[in-house]
Motif scaffolding. Sequence first.
Motif, PDB file in Angstrom:
ATOM      1  N   ARG A 297       1.503  -3.734 -10.948  1.00  0.00           N
ATOM      2  CA  ARG A 297       2.676  -4.394  -9.997  1.00  0.00           C
ATOM      3  C   ARG A 297       2.511  -3.659  -8.563  1.00  0.00           C
ATOM      4  N   TRP A 298       2.728  -4.305  -7.731  1.00  0.00           N
ATOM      5  CA  TRP A 298       2.820  -3.593  -6.298  1.00  0.00           C
ATOM      6  C   TRP A 298       3.773  -4.337  -5.376  1.00  0.00           C
ATOM      7  N   GLU A 299       4.542  -3.548  -4.471  1.00  0.00           N
ATOM      8  CA  GLU A 299       5.461  -4.275  -3.691  1.00  0.00           C
ATOM      9  C   GLU A 299       4.998  -3.411  -2.121  1.00  0.00           C
ATOM     10  N   ILE A 300       4.683  -4.314  -1.298  1.00  0.00           N
ATOM     11  CA  ILE A 300       4.543  -3.726   0.152  1.00  0.00           C
ATOM     12  C   ILE A 300       5.929  -3.989   0.848  1.00  0.00           C
ATOM     13  N   GLY A 301       6.690  -2.980   1.408  1.00  0.00           N
ATOM     14  CA  GLY A 301       7.705  -3.175   1.881  1.00  0.00           C
ATOM     15  C   GLY A 301       7.788  -2.548   3.133  1.00  0.00           C
ATOM     16  N   GLY A 302       9.101  -2.120   3.540  1.00  0.00           N
ATOM     17  CA  GLY A 302       9.394  -1.468   4.713  1.00  0.00           C
ATOM     18  C   GLY A 302       9.975  -2.317   5.945  1.00  0.00           C
ATOM     19  N   ALA A 303       9.800  -1.839   7.155  1.00  0.00           N
ATOM     20  CA  ALA A 303      10.535  -2.477   8.317  1.00  0.00           C
ATOM     21  C   ALA A 303       9.517  -3.479   8.761  1.00  0.00           C
ATOM     22  N   SER A 304       8.221  -3.495   8.601  1.00  0.00           N
ATOM     23  CA  SER A 304       7.354  -4.647   8.923  1.00  0.00           C
ATOM     24  C   SER A 304       6.949  -5.520   7.886  1.00  0.00           C
ATOM     25  N   SER A 305       6.984  -6.898   8.365  1.00  0.00           N
ATOM     26  CA  SER A 305       6.833  -8.111   7.194  1.00  0.00           C
ATOM     27  C   SER A 305       5.273  -8.391   7.387  1.00  0.00           C
ATOM     28  N   LEU A 306       4.708  -7.532   8.045  1.00  0.00           N
ATOM     29  CA  LEU A 306       3.136  -7.874   8.246  1.00  0.00           C
ATOM     30  C   LEU A 306       2.304  -6.538   7.841  1.00  0.00           C
ATOM     31  N   GLY A 307       2.828  -6.073   6.748  1.00  0.00           N
ATOM     32  CA  GLY A 307       2.160  -4.894   6.201  1.00  0.00           C
ATOM     33  C   GLY A 307       0.837  -4.994   5.486  1.00  0.00           C
ATOM     34  N   SER A 308       0.003  -4.123   5.382  1.00  0.00           N
ATOM     35  CA  SER A 308      -1.290  -4.343   4.769  1.00  0.00           C
ATOM     36  C   SER A 308      -1.531  -3.060   4.019  1.00  0.00           C
ATOM     37  N   ALA A 309      -1.994  -3.209   2.643  1.00  0.00           N
ATOM     38  CA  ALA A 309      -2.112  -1.944   1.791  1.00  0.00           C
ATOM     39  C   ALA A 309      -3.453  -2.334   1.021  1.00  0.00           C
ATOM     40  N   THR A 310      -4.545  -1.194   1.100  1.00  0.00           N
ATOM     41  CA  THR A 310      -5.765  -1.197   0.592  1.00  0.00           C
ATOM     42  C   THR A 310      -5.727   0.015  -0.520  1.00  0.00           C
ATOM     43  N   PHE A 311      -5.783  -0.623  -1.862  1.00  0.00           N
ATOM     44  CA  PHE A 311      -5.832   0.458  -2.886  1.00  0.00           C
ATOM     45  C   PHE A 311      -6.490   0.042  -4.195  1.00  0.00           C
ATOM     46  N   GLY A 312      -6.795   1.013  -4.967  1.00  0.00           N
ATOM     47  CA  GLY A 312      -7.105   0.787  -6.294  1.00  0.00           C
ATOM     48  C   GLY A 312      -6.477   1.508  -7.410  1.00  0.00           C
ATOM     49  N   VAL A 313      -6.234   0.961  -8.489  1.00  0.00           N
ATOM     50  CA  VAL A 313      -5.493   1.933  -9.543  1.00  0.00           C
ATOM     51  C   VAL A 313      -6.638   1.895 -10.877  1.00  0.00           C
ATOM     52  N   PHE A 314      -6.680   3.065 -11.320  1.00  0.00           N
ATOM     53  CA  PHE A 314      -7.480   3.355 -12.222  1.00  0.00           C
ATOM     54  C   PHE A 314      -6.779   4.155 -13.398  1.00  0.00           C
ATOM     55  N   ALA A 315      -7.462   4.148 -14.615  1.00  0.00           N
ATOM     56  CA  ALA A 315      -7.157   4.711 -15.837  1.00  0.00           C
ATOM     57  C   ALA A 315      -7.968   5.702 -16.264  1.00  0.00           C
ATOM     58  N   LEU A 316      -7.848   6.981 -16.794  1.00  0.00           N
ATOM     59  CA  LEU A 316      -8.867   7.669 -17.578  1.00  0.00           C
ATOM     60  C   LEU A 316      -8.325   8.024 -18.679  1.00  0.00           C
ATOM     61  N   SER A 317      -8.921   7.477 -19.846  1.00  0.00           N
ATOM     62  CA  SER A 317      -8.171   7.570 -21.367  1.00  0.00           C
ATOM     63  C   SER A 317      -9.289   8.509 -22.219  1.00  0.00           C
TER      64      SER A 317
END
Length: 159
Positions: free
Chosen positions: A131-151
């Motif tokens: 789950r992710w939340e993009i927040g802050g002072a700008s309502s026009l934010g953009s985030a490019t990210f990946g989430v990985f697991a090593l098991s």
Amino acid sequence: MPSQTYFGQPTILAAGGTARTTSSQTANLKDTANQIPASDAVAFILNVTALSGAGAAVNLDVWIDTSWDGATTWMTAYKFTRVTTSTATLRIDTRTNGKGLGEVGSQESVITSTTGALNTNTVLAADQRVRWEIGGASSLGSATFGVFALSIPPGARGL
């Protein structure tokens, strides 16, 4: 005695390379090929390649959630440190000692090597999501990210 290196099985939990402009979450990972496998140790990695807003600061919060009742109720299992810079790589390491006592978890920034303690070493149920939340002072934010697991599969390391 020399230290042992364990090679973890990589799993993509949230694919990178796509700019996300709204807060959201993945589908239940139990229902996809991206399920976190049963393991003695998991390293969760958050790789942020771009974080920006329209003339204002933007931040990104990312959680690993788990559900004990078939994805009806969700709870936070792990939370990455809030990202406020344009790029970041964070890692949460979890390990069990096989005894149920004194189990530890840690979080670090791969770039700056700062560490912070986790409150608990949570056991994940079969149902999981990112789950992710993009927040802050700008309502026009953009985030490019990946989430990985090593098991590390159960029994692959000595106790």
